[in-house]
Every structure is written in structure tokens, then in C-alpha cells.
Design a protein around this motif. Structure first.
Motif, PDB file in Angstrom:
ATOM      1  N   THR A   1      -6.045 -53.021 -20.131  1.00 43.82           N
ATOM      2  CA  THR A   1      -6.413 -52.189 -21.288  1.00 43.82           C
ATOM      3  C   THR A   1      -5.616 -50.886 -21.225  1.00 43.82           C
ATOM      4  OG1 THR A   1      -8.253 -51.225 -20.040  1.00 43.82           O
ATOM      5  CG2 THR A   1      -8.808 -53.044 -21.507  1.00 43.82           C
TER       6      THR A   1
ATOM      7  N   THR B   1      -5.266 -46.809 -21.334  1.00 38.68           N
ATOM      8  CA  THR B   1      -6.162 -45.765 -20.827  1.00 38.68           C
ATOM      9  C   THR B   1      -6.957 -45.192 -22.006  1.00 38.68           C
ATOM     10  OG1 THR B   1      -4.570 -44.007 -21.252  1.00 38.68           O
ATOM     11  CG2 THR B   1      -4.454 -45.096 -19.084  1.00 38.68           C
ATOM     12  N   PRO B   2      -8.124 -44.631 -21.729  1.00 37.88           N
ATOM     13  CA  PRO B   2      -8.870 -43.983 -22.817  1.00 37.88           C
ATOM     14  C   PRO B   2      -8.021 -42.953 -23.556  1.00 37.88           C
ATOM     15  CG  PRO B   2     -10.284 -44.222 -20.901  1.00 37.88           C
ATOM     16  CD  PRO B   2      -8.900 -44.647 -20.470  1.00 37.88           C
TER      17      PRO B   2
ATOM     18  N   ASP C   1      -4.775 -43.078 -24.081  1.00 35.91           N
ATOM     19  CA  ASP C   1      -3.870 -43.798 -24.988  1.00 35.91           C
ATOM     20  C   ASP C   1      -4.622 -44.347 -26.201  1.00 35.91           C
ATOM     21  OD1 ASP C   1      -1.613 -43.289 -23.507  1.00 35.91           O
ATOM     22  OD2 ASP C   1      -1.645 -45.212 -22.425  1.00 35.91           O
TER      23      ASP C   1
ATOM     24  N   ASN D   1     -16.015 -52.395 -19.142  1.00 35.60           N
ATOM     25  CA  ASN D   1     -15.201 -51.301 -19.697  1.00 35.60           C
ATOM     26  C   ASN D   1     -15.668 -50.842 -21.078  1.00 35.60           C
ATOM     27  OD1 ASN D   1     -14.170 -53.220 -21.485  1.00 35.60           O
ATOM     28  ND2 ASN D   1     -12.295 -53.560 -20.324  1.00 35.60           N
TER      29      ASN D   1
ATOM     30  N   GLU E   1     -16.873 -47.047 -21.597  1.00 36.43           N
ATOM     31  CA  GLU E   1     -15.790 -46.070 -21.583  1.00 36.43           C
ATOM     32  C   GLU E   1     -14.927 -46.158 -22.852  1.00 36.43           C
ATOM     33  OE1 GLU E   1     -12.615 -46.630 -18.639  1.00 36.43           O
ATOM     34  OE2 GLU E   1     -12.730 -44.480 -18.207  1.00 36.43           O
TER      35      GLU E   1
END
Ligand code: PGA
Length: 250
Positions: A176, A178-179, A181, A217, A220
Motif C-alpha cells: 500500500t 504510505t498514508p 502518499d 491497515n 490507518e
């Protein structure tokens, strides 16, 4: 008006009549408190939409399809129109999924025509966009997604349509972004949607994140600004996983 989150399950080419037990389990677990927090839909293969209708809708779970033809009817052997999907109980349809873009050569222009056909039939299109790994590595993720939004959304689309950002490299891979991104992309996507549609419509349009969303995930990813839900593939096949993802909104 705050945007109501949407968690959508994309079963892809999976599922038999026996799989309707999973839909029943989802409907049971979708209690009144969770319904207040998040909208849930399942997009099974077209063969199961009509069969799933009763059990899904009794439990407040909506139904969507995974693709539609761009024409209303006619000589298109093997294809299914948006109107037919509506007829058997779908209220949503995914268009422009990266697997359709890659395996069926669907261009932005085709995706836009499919989204328009969906709207014409009274379905809400979930328009998918997302960059490949090579595009991200080349620093082109934003420009690719911006171009897909410009090309794939009908110019007169209402503020009820749904857009799903699904980086191709994150689909089915366990990877995945990153948060940070995701936050950058979703903010950019909303700006591009506004540039395309105007009139403040982008404020009501839900932008889903998709690509390896799992129970672990989901909290988040769903907490990222401008993420209004998830488009879930593999983890939507089992009620226990799908509902654990939805629980992120409780
Ligand atoms: P995945 O698929 O959750 O299995 O990565 C997402 C999608 O393709 O919609």
C-alpha cells in the motif's frame, strides 16, 4: 454535509451461489450503529446480483456490478447494459477498474462513456483511476491520475458519483502507499474532480482508496484526510474480513 463513507467489496471473478452465505453474514453483522457510520455495498459477479438482492437489501447492504456496456442495448454478445444491472437490483457499477483497462483495453474515453451510461440508467458509477508502479517510480503518479480523472468523468456528472483511487501496484499485492502518499493523491484528486466538474461538486463526491485494504491497515488508511471509504478486493470475499474493515468506521 459531511460525506457518508462507503466501503465497497469487489468480488471480481469470484463467487458462486454458495457465496451468498457470506452476503447473509455481512447483512447480519451490519447493525444499526454501523449503518449510521458507513454505507456498505458488495459488487459480486453479475451472475449473483439478482440472487443476492433479497438477503443483501434486507440487511441494508447495497449491490453493485463490476462493469457495464456503454450502450443501452443491442448487438453486443456477452455484454451487459447498465439498465440490465439496475433491473436485477444493482445501484452502483464499477467502471474503469485497472483490470478492465489492462485486459480489455478500456481507455479513458470508454470509461467515461460507461460512466455516462450508468448515470443514464440510474446507477451510481464508481470510477476507478490509479497509476502503475513504473508511473509512480517515474514521478508521474499525480499527472497520470489527473489525466484519468479529466478523461474518465463525464463533464456533467453529478456530485453523487464515486471515484476510487487504486494504485495498480497495490492491487492484490499486499503493498500500500504510505498514508502521506494517499493524503497527497486524494487531495489532488479532489482538486482535479473540481476542475473537471465545477460547481463545488467535488465536496460531496466520495473518493475511495483501493489496493490491498485489509482489516489490519483499514483504520490507518480510512483515517487519511479526503479518504471517504474503501474499494476492497480480496478481503471482501469473506464476511469476517470485510466487516472487520467496515468496523474501522465504528
Ligand atoms: P485488492 O483489490 O483489495 O485485492 O488489492 C482491490 C481492487 O482491485 O479493487
Amino acid at each position: 454535509m459531511p460525506r457518508r463513507p462507503l466501503v465497497a467489496g469487489n468480488w471480481k471473478m469470484n463467487g458462486f451461489i454458495a457465496s451468498l452465505a457470506e452476503v447473509a453474514a455481512m447483512a447480519t453483522a451490519y447493525d444499526a450503529a454501523l449503518k449510521r457510520k458507513v454505507e456498505l455495498i458488495i459488487c459480486p459477479p453479475a451472475t449473483l446480483i439478482g440472487l443476492a438482492l433479497e438477503v443483501a437489501t434486507q440487511g441494508g447492504v447495497g449491490l453493485g456490478a463490476q462493469d457495464c456496456h456503454l450502450s443501452e442495448s443491442g448487438a453486443h454478445t456477452g455484454d451487459i447494459s447498465a439498465k440490465m444491472l439496475k433491473d436485477v437490483g444493482a445501484s452502483y457499477v464499477i467502471v474503469g477498474h485497472s483490470e478492465r483497462r489492462a485486459e480489455h483495453g478500456e481507455t479513458d474515453r470508454i470509461v467515461q462513456a460507461k460512466a455516462a451510461a450508468a448515470l443514464c440508467a440510474g446507477l451510481t458509477p464508481i470510477v476507478c483511476v490509479g497509476e502503475t508502479r513504473a508511473e509512480r517510480e517515474a514521478g508521474a503518479a499525480l499527472s497520470i491520475v489527473g489525466r484519468q480523472i479529466e478523461g474518465s468523468l463525464p463533464a456533467d456528472a453529478p456530485g453523487t458519483i464515486v471515484v476510487a483511487y487504486e494504485p495498480v501496484w497495490a492491487i492484490g499485492t499486499g503493498l500500500t502507499p504510505t498514508p502521506a502518499d494517499v493524503a497527497e493523491m486524494h487531495k489532488f484528486a479532489r482538486e482535479q474532480i473540481e476542475a473537471r466538474l465545477g460547481g463545488g461538486k467535488s465536496e460531496s463526491i466520495r473518493i475511495l482508496y483501493g489496493g490491498s485494504v485489509k482489516p489490519a491497515n483499514a483504520p490507518e488508511l480510512m483515517a487519511v484526510e479526503n479518504v471517504d471509504g474503501a474499494l476492497v478486493g480480496g478481503a471482501s470475499l469473506k464476511a469476517i474480513d470485510f466487516m472487520a474493515i467496515a468496523e474501522a468506521y465504528r
